[in-house]
Design a protein around this motif. Structure first.
Motif, PDB file in Angstrom:
ATOM      1  N   ASP A  66      -7.031   0.348   7.382  1.00 21.69           N
ATOM      2  CA  ASP A  66      -6.381  -0.218   6.202  1.00 21.69           C
ATOM      3  C   ASP A  66      -6.327  -1.741   6.285  1.00 21.69           C
ATOM      4  OD1 ASP A  66      -4.519   0.179   8.247  1.00 21.69           O
ATOM      5  OD2 ASP A  66      -2.841   0.504   6.866  1.00 21.69           O
ATOM      6  N   MET A 110       0.854  -1.167   0.000  1.00 19.32           N
ATOM      7  CA  MET A 110       0.000   0.000   0.000  1.00 19.32           C
ATOM      8  C   MET A 110       0.907   1.239   0.000  1.00 19.32           C
ATOM      9  SD  MET A 110      -3.042   0.965   2.701  1.00 19.32           S
ATOM     10  CE  MET A 110      -3.826  -0.598   2.442  1.00 19.32           C
ATOM     11  N   ARG A 166      -3.050   8.697   4.746  1.00 18.93           N
ATOM     12  CA  ARG A 166      -4.426   9.217   4.669  1.00 18.93           C
ATOM     13  C   ARG A 166      -5.393   8.345   5.466  1.00 18.93           C
ATOM     14  NH1 ARG A 166      -8.708   9.608   0.090  1.00 18.93           N
ATOM     15  NH2 ARG A 166      -9.884  11.374   0.872  1.00 18.93           N
ATOM     16  N   THR A 217       1.424   7.323   0.966  1.00 15.89           N
ATOM     17  CA  THR A 217       0.455   8.423   1.053  1.00 15.89           C
ATOM     18  C   THR A 217      -0.939   7.910   1.377  1.00 15.89           C
ATOM     19  OG1 THR A 217       0.175   8.337  -1.344  1.00 15.89           O
ATOM     20  CG2 THR A 217       1.739   9.961  -0.485  1.00 15.89           C
ATOM     21  N   LEU A 218      -1.311   6.771   0.787  1.00 13.61           N
ATOM     22  CA  LEU A 218      -2.621   6.175   1.086  1.00 13.61           C
ATOM     23  C   LEU A 218      -2.657   5.699   2.530  1.00 13.61           C
ATOM     24  CD1 LEU A 218      -5.426   5.239   0.258  1.00 13.61           C
ATOM     25  CD2 LEU A 218      -4.383   3.151  -0.649  1.00 13.61           C
ATOM     26  N   ARG A 219      -1.570   5.088   2.977  1.00 12.74           N
ATOM     27  CA  ARG A 219      -1.497   4.612   4.364  1.00 12.74           C
ATOM     28  C   ARG A 219      -1.630   5.791   5.340  1.00 12.74           C
ATOM     29  NH1 ARG A 219       0.893  -0.289   6.394  1.00 12.74           N
ATOM     30  NH2 ARG A 219       1.211  -0.665   4.211  1.00 12.74           N
TER      31      ARG A 219
END
Length: 173
Positions: free
Chosen positions: A25, A1, A8, A4-6
């Motif tokens: 997540d 993952m 967020r 940046t997604l983590r």
């Protein structure tokens, strides 16, 4: 993952439950895995052309009891604790060959999410029911045999508990 997604998801999780750790997540990974399982089973069923218009009532009852038993076995039985051990920590016996365990590894949200899944028979039930239903489509004879075995085991469990209650009641008189 991606990082940046983590990050967020971590911010969303903090806003969602500021006083409790919620591994969002990890839940997304579990939902993605379940979606992949369900899509694979649906595709396989279509390819072999065995998807029924509606399941037989007897199969629904058989799979319901089998789902109850298998999800409970996976989530609570002493014998299946090695499957849960990477994600949980033993806390105490829960009676009738069952255990209480707590989820460990708060540092890894995926591992924590899996820990929550494998300790919850209610959560596992949808996975087990999907697997058994897929099995009913792809290998109906074998799946019915496995489901019948699990159903007989569940019935035996209830009879054992009823017997113990009746025996204790007779001793108290």
């Amino acid at each position: 993952m991606p990082a940046t997604l983590r990050a967020r998801l971590a911010r969303i999780g903090e806003a969602y439950a500021p006083h409790d750790h919620r591994p969002l997540d990890g839940y997304l990974v579990a939902m993605g895995a379940f979606g992949a399982l369900a899509a694979s089973l649906a595709t396989a069923g279509k390819l072999v052309g065995q998807v029924p218009n509606r399941p037989a009532a007897g199969d629904v009852v058989l799979l319901s009891v089998a789902t109850h038993k298998l999800s409970r076995m996976l989530a609570k039985d002493s014998v299946t604790s090695p499957l849960r051990a990477p994600f949980t920590r033993y806390t105490e016996p829960a009676g009738a060959a069952e255990l209480n365990e707590e989820v460990r590894d708060q540092a890894s949200t995926v591992r924590h999410g899996i820990g929550e899944l494998v300790t919850c028979p209610f959560c596992l039930a949808v996975w087990v029911a999907t697997g058994l239903t897929g099995g009913l489509v792809l290998a109906p004879r074998l799946t019915r045999l496995v489901a019948a075995t699990l159903t007989a085991t569940a019935a035996s469990d209830f009879l054992q508990l009823f017997y113990d209650m009746a025996k204790k009641a007779a001793e108290d008189d």
